[in-house]
Every structure is written in C-alpha cells, then in structure tokens.
Design an enzyme around this catalytic site. Structure first.
Site, PDB file in Angstrom:
ATOM      1  N   ASP A 441     -31.901  29.899  37.118  1.00 39.06           N
ATOM      2  CA  ASP A 441     -32.641  30.248  38.641  1.00 39.06           C
ATOM      3  C   ASP A 441     -33.952  29.095  38.763  1.00 39.06           C
ATOM      4  OD1 ASP A 441     -31.456  32.435  39.165  1.00 39.06           O
ATOM      5  OD2 ASP A 441     -32.952  33.895  38.333  1.00 39.06           O
ATOM      6  N   THR A 443     -37.257  30.550  40.677  1.00 40.02           N
ATOM      7  CA  THR A 443     -38.671  31.439  40.250  1.00 40.02           C
ATOM      8  C   THR A 443     -38.930  32.258  38.879  1.00 40.02           C
ATOM      9  OG1 THR A 443     -37.946  31.899  42.753  1.00 40.02           O
ATOM     10  CG2 THR A 443     -40.130  32.612  41.479  1.00 40.02           C
ATOM     11  N   ASP A 763     -32.697  37.232  36.254  1.00 46.92           N
ATOM     12  CA  ASP A 763     -33.573  38.016  36.264  1.00 46.92           C
ATOM     13  C   ASP A 763     -33.657  39.120  37.068  1.00 46.92           C
ATOM     14  OD1 ASP A 763     -33.911  36.805  38.793  1.00 46.92           O
ATOM     15  OD2 ASP A 763     -36.034  36.180  38.107  1.00 46.92           O
TER      16      ASP A 763
END
Length: 1196
Positions: A441, A443, A763
């Site tokens: 990912d 972020t 996440d």
C-alpha cells in the site's frame, strides 16, 4: 419505558435483567429480536436503564461497578486451551520409534548382564566369551544398559524442554496479540479505548468501519451500518443493521461500512462466539482421540495461535492450518525420510554381518556345538550386536531436523518482535525469505501517515501554503469550517502532543485529521461546532466506502430545509458540482469546460507533487422542494457547490527509499497498489525509488488494468495478466478486488520458471481477501483494522515498510541456518555410519560404543541445532536473489563440503583404528572379549572423532564457500557457549567417564594429538573451499520438494487446490486417501445416476484432468460431456449475488472441497465450500431445465 420507578427499584445493586434473559435475547435474529425488546423492555432505552447504563454517557466506570458486572454477567474473555504440561511433552518425546527400540534393547541387555553362568562351563563357550581376568569387571556388565537408558532419558528431556519453551513463547506471543486489541467505549461521557477483555455488559461501545465486534450487543444508533456475518452464519451478503429493524450485533462479525453505537449485552463465554467455543471444547475432546491416528511428520505449528482477536473464526479455524505446510518443512520431512531409510538399511546389514561373523567364528571355525548353559551368553552377544545396530540407526536418523526448523523459527519469531514484526503463523517467517514480489500500500506503509494540508484552491485563488484567515471571505470560511467539523467521523480528532514541542497527535482517520488540522491553522475551533451539532443531531450520514469514495452529512435547519456537506476525491466530486464559490463568496456556474481547466491548472499540478486532492462541497435542499428521497443516492449527490479543493501531503518515510533499494538488490520487485490517483502515485513511487527514470515500466489505473486483463466476456484471462504484471510497478485508483486479482495473477503465473512468492501489505477491511491469498500477508499494527490483522500472517507493529525488509532477512536466515545444520549433521551421519559398519565387519565390534554414539548424536542433533539455528542474520543475506521454491536444500557446494570432510574424518579414524596402537605405542583395542575393560586405543578414536565434529561445527557456519568461517562468531553467544560447553563435557567424559562410556583417562600428550587432529578439519576445510564447485559436475544435489511429475495423475487431481504438495502427509495418507476417494466417487456416481436416471446418453469424451489453475480453463476442460441433455446443472452459478463475484469464482478451483480431506475436520470454516456443496447437491438432485450445461465434475 424509562419510568423512574423501575429505575429506583433496581438501584440497590440488582440489575433489571438476568444473564439468562439476555442470553436468550441474543439468540434471536433480525425482527424477532427487536420485537422481543419491545415486548420486554419497551425499547433499547428501557434495556439500557435496566442495565443501569446511559446511551449518552455510558457507564460510570467505577471499579466496583465494573467488578460487579463482571461477576454478574461474566468477563469478556474466552479461556484458552490448557497448554500441554511438561510431562505430556516428555511422554510425546518418548513416542519416537528409534528411542523405543533402544529402550527395549537396553532393558534386555540389563537383564542378561545379571545372569552369570558357572565358571567351569565358561571356557566351553568359545573364545569371545572367555578370558575375563577381573571378577569386578564382569560385575560392571549392567553399566552399558543403564548408560543407554540414561542417555535416552537425556535426549527425551532436552526435546521436551525445547517443545515446552516453544509453547511458552507462543503463549507470550498470543497474550501480546491480545493486549494489542483495543475497543472504543463511552465511560462517564468520555470516549476511551480499553482492552477488549475489559468490556462489560452495559458498556456503550462505538462501532465503526473495519471493527471486529468483541461482544454481542444491541444497536442504539447507526449510520449506514453494514455487517459481514459470514463467520457466524455463512451468508456472504452484508447485512444492513438499523436500530428499529435489525438491532442485533454479534461478536466475531465484521463491520464492513458505516458506524454506530451499541449496548453490550453478552460477553465472553455467553456471547455467540463464546457459545460456539464452549461447544467446540467438548467436541475437541472427542476429535482428539480420532485425530491421534493421523499424526504427521515434524509439524511446526503445534497449535494455532488462538488469541482473542481470532475468536471469531477460531471455532472453524483451529483444525485447518492457514496455508499448506511450509515448503521447507516439506523438503525436510522428505529428506529425513530418505536418510532414515538409508540408515535403517545400513543398521540392518551391520547387525546381520555381526551375527553372521560371530556364528561362523564360534561354531564353524572353532567347531563348538551349542551348549545349553551357554545360551544366555550367546544371547548376550546377540543383544550387544542388536544394540550396536540400533545405535547406528539412531545416529543415522536425523531427528534433529524438525527440531532445528522449530528452534530456528521460534528463535527468529522471538527476535522479529524486536524488529516490529509480530508473526502470527510460524511458517510465514520462512516463506518471506523466498519472496520475489511485494505489493505494498502507499498510505502509511511507504509514507508517514501524518497528513497535512499544504495547498488550497479557494475563492478562485490558488494558495501554495495555508492562507491567512483574513484572506478568505467570511461566508466561505463558515461553510468550510462547519463542513469539515461536521462531515467527518467524530472519532477523528487532534490531540495535544505527548512530548513537549512534539507534533500534535492525530487520532482516527488521518485524512480527516489533516482537514481538522487545517481548521486549526485557520485559527478556528472545530470542537465548538461539534458540540453545537452532536452526533445524535446529524440528520443523515453517508459514510465513506470504497465504492462511493466520498462522505456526506445532512443537517436539518430549524426552518425545515436541509443542508448537505460532502467531501471526497476531487476528480469524483467535481463531476457532481454545478456551481463554485467565487472570490466574493457568491456561487457562480461551474461548467464542464471550467472543470477541465480546474483539473489541468489545480488538480494535476498538486497531484504531480505527490499531493492527494480532496474536494469540499455542499448543497442546500430548500423546503419548497419537499422531502428528498434520501435512499436514492444518485439524486442526492448531484448539483453540489464546490467550496474549495485542498492538497494533502503525506510525506514519504525517510527510511523507505533505502529499504526499497535493498529489496531490489535482493531480487524482490516492489509494486505499489494504491487507491490514490495516478499522478500522486507516480510522484510518490519516484520519491521512494520504485520507479527509476528511463526504466521500462507500467503505471496504470484500476480501470485500465481491468480492461487489459479481461476478455470480451469480462472474464479474467491469465495470458493477458501475464503480459502486464512483469512490468507493472504502480497500480493506482485500484479497488480491493483489483489487488486480489493482481496477487492471484502473479501467484498463478507460469511464465517464469519459478513460481512467484508474493507478499502483500494491507490495512483496510477490504484487503482481507488479498492478504489471505498472498503467500505472506502483512497487516498494519497501528492503522490496520481488526479484519486485516485477522487475515494476515505477520503484523507490522510500526506500520513501516523497512520492517518488511527485516522480515525478508530473517526468512532467508532461517533457510540458511537449516542448511548449515544439515551440512554439519550429514557429515557426522556419513562418518559415524561408515565407521560403525566397517568396524563391525572387520573387528566384530563397533569402534564407537552405543553410549558414545548416543552422546555424539546428542551433540550433533540437539546442541548443534541450537547452535547453528540461532545464527543472527547479516546484511549479506540481502545481496543474493531469492532461492525459489524448488531449490534443493543441499547445494553442490554443501555436498562438496560434506563429502570432503567425510573423507578427511574417515581417513583419520581408520588410520587410528588400524594403526593407532603403533603410533601411540599402546595396547590394541581390537577383538576384546565381551566384558573387557575399556582400552586407551578406542578412547583415542572416540575422542578424536568428537574433536573433529567440534571443529567441523565451526566450518559449518558458512555454506556458500566463504573463506572466513570465524566471521561474526562472537555475535552468537549461544554458539560459543555450546561449543565450549561440549568441549568441557567431553573432557569430563573421557577422564572420568570410565566404564559407562567405555573410556580411559588420556595423558596430556594424547589429548593434544586429539585436539590437533580435530583442528586439522579447519585447515582441510580451507583446502576444500579452494576446489571450484563448477568442476565437480558429478555431485548431486539433494532435498528437493516433490516435483509434480513424480506424482501419479489421480493424486494430482486431488491436490489441485493446494498450491504446494505436502510430502510427508502424502506418504502417510496415500492409502487412506485412495480409500476415502474411492468411497466418495461411488457416492457421487450413485447421486449422479439417480439424478439423471434415463434422460442421459452415456458419458462421452473423458479427458485426463489437466492441472487447473483457475476456474476459466477448468470450465473449458469438462471431464466428461453429457451431450444433448435436457436438464442442466449450473455448477458454480455465474450470477453470483456478491459484489466480489470475480474473486469469489476465482477462488474455487475444486468444486467440492468438502469431501476430500479425510483427516481435516471440515467445520464450516470454508463457508464458501460449504454452501457450494449444498447447492451442488440441490442442483444435482433437482435438475433445472434450460440453463446450458458447462461441465459436471464428479471426480472429487
């Protein structure tokens, strides 16, 4: 319902409902539940007051009140299974076959040693028996048996201790995972986070997107709350929850979107999950007895980590290991079996030769006849030979192998905690060493996840930094501040810094925190506005989800009109805007052409600097238009007025570029998969070093990606995927399904000769499928939702990409440690077996006695596995490419080392054995009678042997042919202390071991010779290193995994849905599987025949099953076609109701996974399989005419 009378009546400490009432209430579902609440309590408020809780302030939080609730309604804690006691572990260690054989032999030997024939006959029993000068010596015959028993006990204790400490580490790990999980509740009007175990009945808990509910409860208030209850019901559709229609929330279910508040009504063993658990506990006892029959080889995972956060799927998970047994484990078990077979063969031959020589010598050469009185003596000889045979076997069987893996993994896991990796499945650690691709990912993993607003476009002006408040017109300012404060989760807030002078802490959603921080920079107070509009007063909230990519909140004005505030990704929200606020605060028309200008001049420049652009907008619904249809989202979310566009920066973590460089050097491709737009993604990827200028790579958006990989029918084609993924570096604006598709595509791909091993970070709740599909799933410890942690193998406690690199290092280290241990162990095996064998053939007695062999076995197996498996990793591990799944455990270089050292050791030992008496000028130890005292000669042989092993252990520290074997030796204290300790014990054994160890004290000079000969193996090692491996073409490698070709076809068929084939299990289960499969086939055929009765022509076109990697080519090879048939049997209906139909279908290559595995207990864990099975049964038994017949798979 909340009549004061009722309330006072209960004030003396009794609650208005009992545990039983609440428990029966929670067993109801949907409307039944809300009816029961209305009948018994009036409404949820009534239930709250009975439980002495307030929906607005929650519990008072007094410790005595909490304690009373725990006593009355139980704690939110499901007691874990009792760990095995030390004695149980000892008992398990004793089950080892070789040890049992040894014990039996030792006991027989003990018994016989007490028998003494009369002296007169002694002479007639042949040469070997006679000639015992000293009565005292004969007395000591029992010592050997006793010593063997003692060393067996020693081995068992060490093994049991290792298992026990490993178990203890797991428990520690588990409690660590449990403490990590917190939940948000209201106590005394304050929103606080408490550990899940502290939740009590009557608590008011806040639930939000991504939570895994820790207890049962009743919904009080909700926005758009959707819950995935598949872990309890097996229904994959998300269930919409509302306070009036369906208020029942169950523990262990996942919040898929929205938010709300619930009143906790059942915790721990009384919650739904807890009830399932208690049932399971009783089941398990019964299961256990059944399961004992199918024990497999060295299993790493002694027991699943059942932590509280795993409770939800626990009941179904306990039996089914997450991914198939690790590759390494498979290779090792196979190798151990091969070595064991060879050892068994050698030891059998040894025994036969010894017995044969003895018989020939006694009865033929000496011409004696068998005398009854001599029988015990002869038996004693046979037992002695048998013991020698068994010890050869003991030395040959490397029981240290599984132990070494376990120690190495357990040690790594413990150390990885310090590197911020919390490993939930042991074998993930080792798989990570083979990783060839990481899909990360953006972020929070690559960036710091500290968002700040750095640019604003407001009132026709573009500010490169946050403007002064007086530059913004008043009415725009009010709209902006109100919009930001109200239209964000109230759980997101900015807290003062923990340390003086630090940055303020961001709590909750980071993007929202950036906007709230923006209001603070404009010197306004968002908290005041939130107090003015508390959460209860918000008329309607459309929460953020991955489809909408925006969030809106509606406020009702006093005059009955409505105002809606929206925020969301700028390219999406600007399409919905038809007006924009100009410099003087008036709304002016916003045409598509203006929008294109804005994209070019504002959004793209921001994005190319790596900023994330968010658009803020609002819309008024005047009274004259009447009540809008709130459920029709498309109509509500149009005609907005744009307030401003902000650019949010999320700086790259300083240590990431370096970590990515290391990955690339180690042969691992890093790919970035993000929901952000393509320009931002490209800017960040360049900053991180994922993209290098001038490289040939792909950066595409999710839409484009899907367009390229799907055929005309919209199905995903592996060939198309294979054209894309090798060059793909950045996938922007991707949905969770894209992520899963990409991961699956890379894993299933066959264009490279090695199968790719993929690690994924995630996440969000929606990353669950991708995390599960990947070989190793990393979840974020801080930003990650419970659902993501649940699906992952490793939790990154600091959310940092550089921790992944550490995991790779540890994973490779495990592999190398095992190889080091193997290299050492096999040298000893080869030498010990050959010495025992030739010694026995030539001198009719093994030069290394049983007890000595057991001691050598103990150093080799147990201590060496400890010493070599705990080598700390070095940066050098990251300089080589990953090994790949089929790399043999023993490389050519290692083979060269093993054979080279074996040659040296054998030469020395045979020289000592046959010429030692002349060299050292001592009595020969060969051909001594049965109970003769130990000789110096054999002591020197034994001592030199052990010294050579000790020095070779240092050689074994390097496996890639490095020169300096001492490199970094002092970083590993365990290694140093073990080598030193072994040396000391060896001195004690030789000097004071006496009869039990068949040793005599040696002089200093003899000792020096022994040590010198041992030291020679270091010098010899240097010599071996000089020989280039490339010359030695004849050397074989060993320890591959089973290749697919080696397995019979029908077996492949049954293993289709496993990625990797588990060898040990295969060996053990072959028979049993065939038998079960036979039964299943018959059953299915009967079912099919019943279904079709006569309407069918006979089967045609039987094809050989090809290995089916995905459902599409599975569809194209029907195993038999049934022509011109009226009834049709859709097998896996293509009209999946789920939104994630593609992922759903791709995941089920084997249509009936349920019936296969005989020894896995199929609980409903694989709900998918479960349902399909039911459906197939349905469809087969009630054929539906009309739909086309794709294929019918009956070979299970």
């Amino acid at each position: 319902a909340t009549s004061p009378l009722l309330f006072d009546a209960n004030h003396d400490g009794e609650f208005g409902c009992t545990l039983k009432e609440l428990r029966s209430l929670m067993e109801l579902r949907g409307t039944d539940g809300s009816q029961r609440i209305q009948e018994c309590y009036g409404d949820v408020q009534g239930l709250c007051s009975r439980l002495k809780s307030s929906p607005i302030d929650g519990l008072s939080g007094h410790s005595d009140d909490i304690a009373r609730r725990k006593e009355e309604f139980g704690k939110n804690f499901i007691p874990p299974k009792k760990p095995k006691t030390f004695l149980q572990l000892v008992w398990e260690a004793l089950q080892d076959v070789t040890l049992i054989i040894l014990e039996v032999a030792a006991i027989i030997s003990l018994g016989l040693s007490f028998y003494k024939p009369p002296d007169a006959e002694r002479e007639h029993c042949g040469r070997a028996a006679g000639g015992v000068e000293d009565e005292g010596e004969a007395e000591a015959g029992w010592i050997e048996g006793a010593a063997i028993l003692l060393s067996v006990i020693c081995v068992v204790l060490v093994t049991a201790f290792n298992d026990w400490s490993k178990e203890k580490q797991f428990r520690g790990l588990q409690s660590r995972i449990e403490q990590e999980q917190k939940f948000t509740v209201l106590r005394a009007g304050q929103v606080i986070q408490i550990p899940v175990a502290e939740i009590v009945v009557g608590d008011i808990a806040q639930v939000k997107y991504g939570d895994l509910l820790p207890a049962d409860g009743v919904l009080i208030q909700s926005n758009d709350l959707k819950i995935d209850e598949s872990s309890l019901t097996g229904e994959s559709d998300h269930v919409k929850k509302t306070a009036d229609k369906d208020p029942m929330l169950l523990s262990g279910t996942h919040v898929m979107e929205g938010s709300g508040k619930m009143l906790v009504t059942a915790v721990g063993v009384n919650s739904q999950t807890g009830i399932i658990f208690t049932l399971l506990g009783e089941e398990e006892e019964r299961e256990k007895r059944k399961k004992e029959k199918y024990k497999d080889g060295g299993r790493v995972e002694m027991e699943p980590l059942n932590s509280d956060d795993e409770t939800e799927e626990e009941p179904k998970k306990t039996k089914i290991p997450k991914k198939e047994k690790s590759v390494l484990q498979g290779k090792l078990t196979k190798l151990a079996v091969q070595i064991g077979k060879a050892g068994l063969f050698m030891s059998a031959i040894t025994v036969l030769i010894l017995v044969g020589l003895f018989l020939v010598d006694t009865f033929w050469i000496q011409g004696l006849s068998w005398i009854k009185e001599c029988t015990p003596i002869y038996i004693q000889f046979f037992v002695k030979f048998f013991i020698i045979g068994v010890t050869v076997l003991v030395v040959a069987v490397p029981e240290g192998l599984p132990l070494a893996v376990t120690i190495s993994l357990a040690y790594s896991v413990k150390k990885m905690m310090k590197d911020n990796n919390l490993v939930r499945h042991l074998d993930a650690c080792e798989t990570m060493g083979n990783a060839t691709a990481i899909c990360s990912d953006k972020t929070g993993t690559l960036t710091m996840n500290r968002m700040t607003v750095v640019q604003v476009h407001i009132g026709d002006r573009h500010y490169k930094k946050v403007p002064e408040p007086d530059l913004i017109p008043g009415n725009i300012m009010n709209l902006l501040i109100t919009g930001i404060s109200v239209n964000s989760a109230y759980t997101s807030k900015i807290m003062p810094a923990e340390k003086e002078g630090g940055l303020p802490r961001q709590v909750g959603n980071k993007t929202e925190c950036a906007l709230l921080g923006f209001t603070i920079d404009l010197r306004k107070d968002y908290q005041a506005i939130r107090s003015e509009y508390p959460e209860e007063k918000l008329y309607k909230v459309y929460t953020f989800n991955s489809v909408r990519k925006s969030m809106s909140t509606v406020l009702k004005n006093p005059d009955g009109s409505y105002r809606m505030f929206s925020k969301g990704a700028s390219e999406i929200l600007l399409k919905k805007c038809c007006k924009v606020l100009s410099a003087n605060g008036e709304a002016k028309v916003f045409r598509p052409i203006d929008r294109d200008d804005m994209v070019k001049e504002v959004i793209e420049p921001m994005a190319s600097e790596g900023l994330r652009t968010i658009c803020l907008a609002y819309r008024d619904f005047p009274v004259s238009d009447g009540e809008p249809d709130w459920d029709n989202e498309a109509d509500i979310l149009t005609g907005l007025t744009c307030i401003c566009v902000v650019g949010i920066e999320d700086p790259v973590r300083p240590e990431v570029p370096d970590a990515i460089k290391k990955c690339q050097r180690a042969g691992i491709t890093v790919r970035m998969v993000t929901g952000d737009n393509i320009n931002t993604a490209r800017a960040i990827a360049t900053k991180c070093g994922i993209l290098h200028m001038g490289d040939d790579f792909l950066c595409i958006e999710g839409k484009e990606f899907n367009r390229r990989i799907r055929n005309e029918l919209g199905e995903i084609e592996q060939e198309r995927l294979d054209k894309i993924w090798p060059k793909l570096r950045v996938l922007a604006r991707s949905s969770p399904t894209d992520k899963h598709t990409l991961v699956k595509g890379i894993i299933d791909s066959t264009i490279l000769e090695q199968r790719q091993v993929v690690a994924v970070t995630g996440d969000g709740t929606n990353d669950g499928p991708a995390l599960k599909k990947a070989d190793v799933g990393f979840a974020m410890g801080i930003a990650g939702t419970d659902v993501a942690k649940e699906a992952s193998d490793i939790i990154l406690t600091d959310d940092n990409f550089s921790s992944i690199v550490k995991a790779v290092m540890w994973g490779r280290n495990v592999y190398d440690s095992i190889s080091k241990f193997l290299q050492f162990q096999l040298t000893v095996n080869v030498v010990a077996v050959i010495v025992a064998f030739t010694g026995a053939c030539i001198t009719q007695d093994s030069p290394l006695k049983a007890v000595q062999m057991l001691w050598v076995n103990l150093i080799m197996d147990t201590f060496a596995s400890l010493a070599l498996a705990t080598e700390p990793p070095t940066e050098a591990l990251l300089l080589r490419k990953p090994y790949g799944r089929n790399k043999p455990l023993i490389s050519r270089t290692m083979m060269k080392n093993i054979l080279g050292h074996a040659v040296y050791q054998l030469t020395i030992i045979f020289t000592l054995l046959f010429a030692g008496e002349q060299i050292f000028d001592i009595d020969s130890g060969r051909n001594t009678p049965l109970h003769a005292p130990p000789s110096e000669h054999y002591t020197i042989v034994f001592n030199t042997f052990v010294m050579m092993q000790l020095f070779n252990e240092i050689n074994a520290r390097k496996i890639h042919g490095e020169r300096n074997v001492f490199d970094g030796i002092f970083n590993n204290m365990i290694f140093c202390s073990i080598v030193f300790g072994t040396f000391v014990i060896q001195i004690l054994i030789v000097q004071f071991g006496g009869k039990p160890f068949s040793c005599v004290g040696l002089s200093v000079e003899q000792w020096l010779w022994c040590v010198f000969l041992g030291f020679g193996s270091l010098l010899w090692g240097q010599l071996i290193t000089t020989i280039p491996t490339s010359r030695l073409k004849f050397l074989m490698t060993a320890g591959h995994g089973t290749k697919k070709e080696e397995i019979p076809e029908d077996e492949l068929e049954e293993m289709e849905d496993l990625d990797e084939i588990d060898h040990a299990e295969m060996e053990l289960r072959r028979g049993q599987v065939l038998w079960c499969r036979g039964l299943n086939r018959i059953q299915t055929q009967i079912r099919v025949v019943n279904a079709f009765r006569d309407s069918m022509s006979p089967y045609e076109g039987l094809e050989t099953p090809k290995s089916r990697s995905s459902i599409h080519n599975f569809m194209s090879h029907p195993e038999f076609r049934i022509e011109d048939s009226e009834p049709a049997i859709p097998l896996i209906d293509d009209t999946d109701p789920e939104d994630d139909a593609p992922t759903k279908r791709n995941k089920t290559p084997s249509p009936l996974p349920l019936v296969l595995s005989p020894n896995q207990n199929n609980n409903a864990s694989d709900n998918r399989g479960f349902h399909q099975h039911k459906d197939i049964a349905k469809t087969i038994l009630s054929p539906t005419p009309g739909s086309p017949l794709h294929s019918l798979e009956t070979s299970l």
